[in-house]
Write an enzyme that holds these catalytic residues in place. Structure first.
Site, short mmCIF file in Angstrom:
data_model
loop_
_atom_site.label_atom_id
_atom_site.label_comp_id
_atom_site.label_asym_id
_atom_site.label_seq_id
_atom_site.Cartn_x
_atom_site.Cartn_y
_atom_site.Cartn_z
N LYS A 38 -4.55 -5.43 -8.60
CA LYS A 38 -4.43 -6.88 -8.37
C LYS A 38 -5.21 -7.28 -7.12
O LYS A 38 -5.70 -8.40 -7.04
CB LYS A 38 -2.97 -7.30 -8.25
CG LYS A 38 -2.24 -6.71 -7.05
CD LYS A 38 -0.77 -7.05 -7.06
CE LYS A 38 -0.07 -6.42 -5.86
NZ LYS A 38 1.37 -6.24 -6.06
N ARG A 131 13.87 -8.43 -4.69
CA ARG A 131 12.85 -9.16 -5.45
C ARG A 131 13.26 -9.02 -6.91
O ARG A 131 14.35 -9.46 -7.27
CB ARG A 131 11.43 -8.64 -5.12
CG ARG A 131 10.38 -9.71 -5.43
CD ARG A 131 8.97 -9.30 -5.07
NE ARG A 131 8.43 -8.29 -5.97
CZ ARG A 131 7.20 -7.80 -5.90
NH1 ARG A 131 6.37 -8.23 -4.96
NH2 ARG A 131 6.79 -6.89 -6.76
C1 LIG Z 1 1.70 -5.03 -5.89
C2 LIG Z 1 2.69 -4.18 -6.58
C3 LIG Z 1 2.59 -2.78 -6.49
C4 LIG Z 1 1.55 -2.09 -5.64
O1 LIG Z 1 1.85 -2.26 -4.27
P1 LIG Z 1 1.00 -1.55 -3.11
O2 LIG Z 1 1.80 -1.74 -1.89
O3 LIG Z 1 -0.31 -2.27 -3.08
O4 LIG Z 1 0.84 -0.12 -3.50
C5 LIG Z 1 3.50 -2.02 -7.21
N1 LIG Z 1 4.45 -2.60 -8.00
C6 LIG Z 1 4.56 -3.94 -8.10
C7 LIG Z 1 5.63 -4.50 -8.96
C8 LIG Z 1 3.70 -4.77 -7.39
O5 LIG Z 1 3.82 -6.10 -7.50
#
Ligand SMILES: *Cc1c(COP(=O)(O)O)cnc(C)c1O
Length: 353
Positions: A38, A131
């Site tokens: 992302k 969350r």
């Molecule tokens: C963004 C996200 C991740 C990855 O997070 P990082 O800290 O960039 O490794 C993993 N799981 C979910 C649900 C996310 O939204």
């Protein structure tokens, strides 16, 4: 003609190395990974580099980003809880999704039936970061039986997310709680997904119990950073993304503004400090395309003073290099700045292999 003169250099070899390094590190602890892209809007050139590095599963929080990846040899994960109205697109462009709501699961099953596909579901549980995910075990078990009853859904696993909203640290207690939920399910599930880049330290210290077998890693692959302690990981690159921004003004000016200070766009009053006259530069980028908290000039003597929508103000007084208007100033990007660079369309991306 491409008139965008701010250039983002993406070093694909460094990203390939990061992916391969992370896969090996996790494999040593029995953990498989999904690479989360992302941060770069699942840019296809970058995803292809991660595939070369060994990644077989990619996740994004937007379906339109996953749509770019059609035809690649990948399992695509939608990692933001989808909306019910996204069900049709979800089935078309993702094979796996993280889920927490029954109405959405119903919509997803319906869309999968219409399109003649089976969709894999990871049920999310909330272990305290507050969350996404079911907060109580009963709701989780209800969703488990709901999913297993649907003709076009496969219960692929369970997952949790820590260190994302309240930055709750993953620890052995949380992992045990996750494992207990897995055991309570009774069904065979393939994936027990422990979280994001904040789970790496726990894993490296041997704190991941057997049975917890998956991480979703974004920041650690793109910028080589572990998130629990916010430190760079040894053996990984943190400089795969270098932005080159033209210097458009360079003048000596006082550091104290002249006149009465009003409010900025957040409603705050700036509090400038008088440090005398300084050599100040303006770079041709601002909040629209970057994040002034997560950018690091390659020349450590350049100091960032602040930014407005389209201007980045820097202090060049201490530099050994005599910068001139028109020079492109290299800046190493951190996670949110990478995200801004790819979200806007105002930056030209150049890949180097
Ligand atoms: C963004 C996200 C991740 C990855 O997070 P990082 O800290 O960039 O490794 C993993 N799981 C979910 C649900 C996310 O939204």
């Amino acid at each position: 003609m491409d008139c965008r003169e701010t250039i983002l250099n993406v070093d694909l070899q460094k990203l390939r190395d990061n992916a391969a390094h992370m896969i090996d590190l996790c494999a040593d602890h029995g953990v498989q990974i999904t690479g989360i892209t992302k941060g770069c809007c699942s840019d296809r050139g970058i995803v292809e580099a991660l595939i070369d590095g060994g990644i077989r599963s990619i996740g994004d929080s937007q379906i339109h980003n996953l749509q770019k990846l059609e035809g690649l040899d990948l399992e695509r994960w939608m990692i933001r809880i989808p909306a019910p109205q996204e069900a049709d697109a979800l089935i078309r462009y993702a094979e796996v999704s993280l889920q927490s709501e029954k109405v959405t699961l119903e919509a997803v099953n319906r869309a999968a039936r219409e399109l003649g596909k089976t969709h894999k579901v990871i049920l999310m549980v909330d272990l305290g970061d507050l969350r996404e995910g079911s907060f109580d075990k009963r709701e989780l078990l209800e969703q488990v039986s709901f999913v297993t009853d649907q003709s076009h859904l496969e219960l692929y696993g369970i997952g949790t997310n820590l260190g994302c909203f309240n930055f709750i640290r993953p620890d052995q207690e949380k992992m045990q709680a996750l494992l207990e939920l897995k055991n309570a399910i009774g069904e065979e599930i393939k994936i027990v997904s422990a979280g994001n880049s904040s789970g790496i330290n726990l894993m490296r210290s041997g704190g991941m119990p057997e049975g917890v077998n998956h991480l979703r890693l974004g920041e650690s692959i793109l910028v080589g950073r572990e998130r629990e302690t916010f430190t760079y990981l040894e053996g990984m690159h943190n400089d795969a993304f270098i932005l080159e921004v033209p210097l458009v003004e360079c003048k000596t000016k006082p550091s104290m503004p002249i006149g009465t200070i009003g409010r900025d766009s957040y409603g705050n009053s700036p509090k400038p400090v008088d440090i005398g006259e300084r050599k100040r530069g303006i770079l041709a980028i601002g909040k629209q395309l970057t994040d002034d908290q997560t950018i690091f000039p390659v020349d450590p003597k350049i100091q960032i003073v602040g930014s407005s929508s389209d201007h980045l103000i820097v202090d060049l007084s201490d530099c050994d290099i005599n910068y001139r208007v028109g020079d492109r100033i290299p800046i190493r990007l951190g996670y949110f700045a990478i995200m801004r660079a790819f979200t806007g369309a105002g930056i030209r991306v150049k890949y180097c292999n």
